[in-house]
Write a protein that holds these residues in place. Structure first.
Motif, mmCIF file in Angstrom:
data_model
loop_
_atom_site.group_PDB
_atom_site.id
_atom_site.type_symbol
_atom_site.label_atom_id
_atom_site.label_comp_id
_atom_site.label_asym_id
_atom_site.label_seq_id
_atom_site.Cartn_x
_atom_site.Cartn_y
_atom_site.Cartn_z
ATOM 1 N N ASN A 232 43.913 36.197 27.097
ATOM 2 C CA ASN A 232 43.102 36.390 28.623
ATOM 3 C C ASN A 232 41.870 36.695 28.593
ATOM 4 O OD1 ASN A 232 45.970 34.504 29.344
ATOM 5 N ND2 ASN A 232 46.977 36.782 30.168
ATOM 6 N N MET A 233 41.623 38.214 28.531
ATOM 7 C CA MET A 233 39.786 37.946 28.529
ATOM 8 C C MET A 233 39.439 37.169 28.632
ATOM 9 S SD MET A 233 40.410 40.946 30.824
ATOM 10 C CE MET A 233 38.624 40.845 30.604
ATOM 11 N N SER A 234 39.100 36.720 27.137
ATOM 12 C CA SER A 234 38.316 35.907 26.698
ATOM 13 C C SER A 234 38.297 34.719 27.779
ATOM 14 C CB SER A 234 38.867 35.283 25.401
ATOM 15 O OG SER A 234 39.975 34.348 24.783
ATOM 16 N N ARG A 235 39.356 33.787 28.409
ATOM 17 C CA ARG A 235 39.594 33.470 29.210
ATOM 18 C C ARG A 235 38.345 32.830 30.315
ATOM 19 N NH1 ARG A 235 44.982 29.934 30.114
ATOM 20 N NH2 ARG A 235 43.106 28.327 30.911
ATOM 21 N N GLY A 236 38.631 34.251 30.758
ATOM 22 C CA GLY A 236 37.978 34.578 31.950
ATOM 23 C C GLY A 236 36.065 35.248 31.655
ATOM 24 N N GLU A 237 35.241 35.125 30.151
ATOM 25 C CA GLU A 237 34.307 35.037 29.473
ATOM 26 C C GLU A 237 33.266 33.677 30.484
ATOM 27 O OE1 GLU A 237 31.731 35.962 26.725
ATOM 28 O OE2 GLU A 237 32.874 34.142 26.087
ATOM 29 N N GLY A 238 32.309 34.732 31.522
ATOM 30 C CA GLY A 238 31.991 33.422 32.441
ATOM 31 C C GLY A 238 32.319 32.732 33.497
ATOM 32 N N ASP A 239 33.455 33.666 33.822
ATOM 33 C CA ASP A 239 34.395 33.202 35.261
ATOM 34 C C ASP A 239 34.845 34.176 36.124
ATOM 35 O OD1 ASP A 239 35.348 31.615 37.291
ATOM 36 O OD2 ASP A 239 36.381 30.329 35.665
ATOM 37 N N TRP A 240 35.159 34.082 37.284
ATOM 38 C CA TRP A 240 35.109 34.818 38.272
ATOM 39 C C TRP A 240 36.084 35.585 37.956
ATOM 40 C CZ3 TRP A 240 31.455 36.108 41.983
ATOM 41 C CH2 TRP A 240 30.270 36.056 42.076
ATOM 42 N N VAL A 241 37.324 36.776 38.532
ATOM 43 C CA VAL A 241 38.238 38.234 38.942
ATOM 44 C C VAL A 241 37.924 38.689 39.517
ATOM 45 C CG1 VAL A 241 37.666 38.912 35.586
ATOM 46 C CG2 VAL A 241 36.898 39.632 37.208
ATOM 47 N N VAL A 242 39.049 39.446 40.111
ATOM 48 C CA VAL A 242 39.864 39.606 41.710
ATOM 49 C C VAL A 242 40.105 41.093 40.770
ATOM 50 C CG1 VAL A 242 40.753 39.996 43.298
ATOM 51 C CG2 VAL A 242 39.754 38.364 42.765
ATOM 52 N N TYR A 243 40.388 42.148 41.350
ATOM 53 C CA TYR A 243 40.187 43.907 40.847
ATOM 54 C C TYR A 243 41.568 43.966 42.068
ATOM 55 C CZ TYR A 243 36.251 44.696 37.730
ATOM 56 O OH TYR A 243 34.929 44.667 36.683
ATOM 57 N N TYR A 244 42.468 44.107 41.263
ATOM 58 C CA TYR A 244 43.986 44.799 42.246
ATOM 59 C C TYR A 244 43.750 46.457 42.020
ATOM 60 C CZ TYR A 244 49.000 45.090 43.254
ATOM 61 O OH TYR A 244 50.060 45.792 43.827
ATOM 62 N N GLU A 245 44.989 47.188 42.576
ATOM 63 C CA GLU A 245 45.005 48.507 43.003
ATOM 64 C C GLU A 245 46.651 48.032 42.860
ATOM 65 O OE1 GLU A 245 42.891 52.461 43.543
ATOM 66 O OE2 GLU A 245 43.980 51.555 44.653
ATOM 67 N N PRO A 246 47.084 48.983 41.858
ATOM 68 C CA PRO A 246 48.544 48.896 41.745
ATOM 69 C C PRO A 246 49.056 50.347 42.793
ATOM 70 C CG PRO A 246 48.058 49.649 40.205
ATOM 71 C CD PRO A 246 46.764 48.886 39.961
ATOM 72 N N VAL A 247 50.425 49.632 43.651
ATOM 73 C CA VAL A 247 50.242 50.428 44.753
ATOM 74 C C VAL A 247 50.402 52.068 44.115
ATOM 75 C CG1 VAL A 247 52.565 51.092 46.409
ATOM 76 C CG2 VAL A 247 51.853 49.299 45.823
ATOM 77 N N LYS A 248 51.630 52.785 43.047
ATOM 78 C CA LYS A 248 51.321 53.961 42.485
ATOM 79 C C LYS A 248 49.682 54.223 42.578
ATOM 80 C CE LYS A 248 55.440 53.142 40.913
ATOM 81 N NZ LYS A 248 56.628 53.332 39.532
ATOM 82 N N ALA A 249 49.221 53.534 42.738
ATOM 83 C CA ALA A 249 47.506 54.223 41.749
ATOM 84 C C ALA A 249 46.798 54.437 42.994
ATOM 85 C CB ALA A 249 47.120 53.457 40.881
ATOM 86 N N GLY A 250 46.874 54.111 44.541
ATOM 87 C CA GLY A 250 46.254 53.808 45.566
ATOM 88 C C GLY A 250 46.515 53.307 46.343
ATOM 89 N N ASN A 251 47.455 52.174 46.636
ATOM 90 C CA ASN A 251 47.036 51.056 47.452
ATOM 91 C C ASN A 251 46.690 50.266 48.168
ATOM 92 O OD1 ASN A 251 49.518 49.211 48.212
ATOM 93 N ND2 ASN A 251 49.928 50.619 50.786
ATOM 94 N N ARG A 252 46.108 50.417 47.092
ATOM 95 C CA ARG A 252 44.190 48.875 48.098
ATOM 96 C C ARG A 252 44.509 48.199 47.986
ATOM 97 N NH1 ARG A 252 38.736 50.880 45.660
ATOM 98 N NH2 ARG A 252 39.132 51.051 44.251
ATOM 99 N N GLY A 253 45.675 47.488 47.166
ATOM 100 C CA GLY A 253 45.527 45.690 46.735
ATOM 101 C C GLY A 253 45.072 45.309 46.322
ATOM 102 N N TYR A 254 44.466 43.808 46.420
ATOM 103 C CA TYR A 254 42.986 43.327 45.698
ATOM 104 C C TYR A 254 41.386 43.811 46.756
ATOM 105 C CZ TYR A 254 47.016 40.245 44.115
ATOM 106 O OH TYR A 254 47.904 39.765 44.018
ATOM 107 N N PHE A 255 41.083 44.267 45.724
ATOM 108 C CA PHE A 255 39.563 45.315 47.151
ATOM 109 C C PHE A 255 38.355 45.215 46.322
ATOM 110 C CE2 PHE A 255 40.856 47.314 42.243
ATOM 111 C CZ PHE A 255 38.686 47.923 42.459
ATOM 112 N N ALA A 256 38.007 44.639 45.333
ATOM 113 C CA ALA A 256 36.897 43.776 44.574
ATOM 114 C C ALA A 256 36.850 42.387 43.596
ATOM 115 C CB ALA A 256 36.069 44.541 44.409
ATOM 116 N N VAL A 257 35.855 41.616 43.493
ATOM 117 C CA VAL A 257 35.828 40.167 43.191
ATOM 118 C C VAL A 257 34.367 40.843 42.357
ATOM 119 C CG1 VAL A 257 33.990 39.234 44.972
ATOM 120 C CG2 VAL A 257 35.142 38.079 43.024
ATOM 121 N N ALA A 258 33.880 40.433 40.801
ATOM 122 C CA ALA A 258 33.242 40.216 40.156
ATOM 123 C C ALA A 258 33.185 38.685 38.702
ATOM 124 C CB ALA A 258 32.865 41.670 39.900
ATOM 125 N N LYS A 259 31.649 38.862 38.580
ATOM 126 C CA LYS A 259 32.096 37.776 37.093
ATOM 127 C C LYS A 259 31.405 38.635 35.411
ATOM 128 C CE LYS A 259 29.821 33.234 36.268
ATOM 129 N NZ LYS A 259 28.735 32.853 36.531
#
Length: 328
Positions: free
Chosen positions: A53-80
């Protein structure tokens, strides 16, 4: 064509045909307390079992997600992701290298559930409710284009610049609503310099509660508008990111001094002063009596030690500043 570093393992792990699958946007699960060597604005460390799956994301954008048990930020950032390499510290891991100038934290975090329904269709059951099980904790998930766009729309409002310009005119009530298509492309927000500057400034000043990190003073003008600025620790021109952890809220004068290497910050957040350039009566008047940086309440927003180290080694005491005559 000679494969790039790490691609021999990718091919061996996934198979060549799998590797040639179409690029895709991804959701990457991130935890601030992760045991992996993660800096979401710089690189994402992952075990090789996720390489397909990660190789399919090379050269494309990703969204970062923090799970509830880790701090409950949800989707919090984007990067390429610019490229994927072997992790030199571990034969069982790879690193997704983030393209400089692409990481951007959302103006408001996007929750996993909106109207009790997951934002990601892969996490919904046939009724639209959240599926049971651990799929939502899976660290690498393919994200359809329309769902990527929806998350960006919710996290980075199209009218962010206008919102900032009128932010202190009246209280702004912000609520999540179902987003309708609009004319301005999502990608424009992710690469537009002016938009990114506004987003960075809002996040940094909010994180520091509009308080200058070096003086400890909360500075506002007569109309209630904050006077603190958002300073990059590692400048964008030197491939510094727009992460809050690469930012400091500073007054105009201390921003000027920080950029010219007259002051810096140690790993323990002690304030460093170039004593041969800044008279003690000046530093005593401008800097916090404690001699320590004023930090955000959220430890996840504290300056990253690598950014502070870069400033000490490349800026502090190195730049010949246009020092005021009265300081000499």
């Amino acid at each position: 064509m000679k494969p790039k570093r790490g691609f021999d393992k990718i091919v061996a792990t996934c198979g060549f045909l799998d590797f040639l699958e179409t690029m895709a946007k991804l959701v990457l699960v991130y935890r601030a307390d992760s045991i992996y060597d993660d800096r979401p604005d710089v690189s994402y460390d992952f075990p090789k079992r996720y390489i397909k799956n990660m190789s399919r994301g090379e050269g494309d954008w990703v969204v970062y997600y923090e799970p509830v048990k880790a701090g409950n930020r949800g989707y919090f950032a984007v990067a390429k992701i610019s490229r994927i390499i072997e992790n030199p510290a571990s034969q069982e891991h790879f690193l997704a290298i983030i393209e400089p100038g692409t990481y951007l934290e959302f103006d408001r975090t996007v929750p996993r559930l909106i109207d009790n329904s997951p934002v990601e269709s892969a996490l919904r059951d046939e009724t639209g409710r959240a599926k049971r099980g651990g799929l939502q904790q899976y660290p690498v998930r393919i994200l359809p284009e329309d769902e990527f766009s929806r998350i960006i729309q919710l996290g980075l409002p199209v009218d962010l610049e206008e919102m900032e310009s009128r932010r202190y005119e009246a209280s702004q009530i912000i609520a999540y609503e179902r987003q309708e298509p609009f004319e301005r492309p999502v990608m424009e927000r992710l690469i537009n310099i002016r938009y990114r500057e506004v987003a960075f400034r809002r996040k940094v000043r909010d994180a520091y509660d509009y308080t200058c990190a070096l003086s400890g003073l909360q500075l506002k003008n007569g109309g209630g508008r904050p006077e603190v600025q958002a300073a990059h620790i590692v400048p964008v021109a030197e491939q510094g990111s727009d992460s809050v952890r690469n930012g400091l809220a500073l007054s105009g004068t201390l921003h000027w001094m920080f950029d010219r290497g007259l002051v810096s910050v140690a790993d323990d957040y002690s304030i460093l002063v170039s004593r041969n350039k800044v008279p003690s009566e000046v530093s005593d008047r401008l800097l916090a009596p404690s001699g320590k940086l004023t930090l955000p309440d959220d430890p996840r927003d504290h300056p990253h030690s690598e950014n502070l180290r870069w400033h000490r080694e490349n800026v502090y005491g190195h730049i010949v500043a246009d020092i005021p005559e009265q300081w000499r």
